[in-house]
Design a protein around this motif. Structure first.
Motif, PDB file in Angstrom:
ATOM      1  N   SER A  51      -4.116  -5.077  -2.075  1.00 10.88           N
ATOM      2  CA  SER A  51      -4.141  -5.678  -3.545  1.00 10.88           C
ATOM      3  C   SER A  51      -4.065  -7.223  -3.538  1.00 10.88           C
ATOM      4  O   SER A  51      -3.077  -7.709  -2.809  1.00 10.88           O
ATOM      5  CB  SER A  51      -3.246  -5.005  -4.772  1.00 10.88           C
ATOM      6  N   GLN A  53      -2.801  -8.421  -5.979  1.00  7.39           N
ATOM      7  CA  GLN A  53      -1.496  -8.836  -6.776  1.00  7.39           C
ATOM      8  C   GLN A  53      -0.156  -8.884  -5.593  1.00  7.39           C
ATOM      9  O   GLN A  53       0.698  -9.246  -6.269  1.00  7.39           O
ATOM     10  CB  GLN A  53      -1.225  -7.677  -7.670  1.00  7.39           C
ATOM     11  N   THR A 104       3.040  -2.425  -8.031  1.00  6.68           N
ATOM     12  CA  THR A 104       2.647  -2.191  -9.368  1.00  6.68           C
ATOM     13  C   THR A 104       2.583  -0.721  -9.483  1.00  6.68           C
ATOM     14  O   THR A 104       2.272  -0.145  -8.458  1.00  6.68           O
ATOM     15  CB  THR A 104       1.407  -2.709  -9.659  1.00  6.68           C
TER      16      THR A 104
END
Length: 123
Positions: A51, A53, A104
């Motif tokens: 990811s 993120q 997340t």
């Protein structure tokens, strides 16, 4: 002595200790022995590593844990019944705990999906 770690360089040079192919092979071969919780931790870390993120510094922690998981010579041999994967499970869950605040819902869902697919194929 107080050198700053070059995260980008470390992430670039990880290929000798970790690869997606090695991780997925080990997860498929050992997933049932790990159990769902530890396998889910491993696959969530795998999803987090991919990811954009996930902070780069946390990716180093993840690479270390996943690299240890796929390393063929563990502290406790994976061939020993019941205890052989316990050190792997501990490292994976400890790494997940360390980076948990950056995980997340999408990463968790992807990790659970991969773990479920691996366990379904074992049946």
């Amino acid at each position: 002595m107080n050198e700053k770690i070059d995260v980008d360089k470390q992430l670039e040079n990880h290929s000798e200790h970790y690869s997606d192919e090695k991780f997925l092979k080990k997860a498929k071969n050992e997933g049932k022995g790990l159990g769902f919780k530890a396998l889910s931790a491993a696959t969530t870390l795998y999803a987090a590593l991919k990811s954009d993120q996930m902070p780069r510094s946390n990716k180093l922690i993840i690479l270390g844990a996943l690299g240890y998981f796929i390393f063929p010579f563990d502290i406790v041999a994976d061939l020993l019944p019941l205890v052989g994967l316990s050190d792997d499970a501990f490292i994976l869950i400890a790494a997940l705990t360390k980076v948990f605040s950056s995980i997340t819902d999408e990463m968790k869902d992807e990790g659970d999906r991969i773990a479920s697919n691996i366990l379904k194929k074992d049946k």
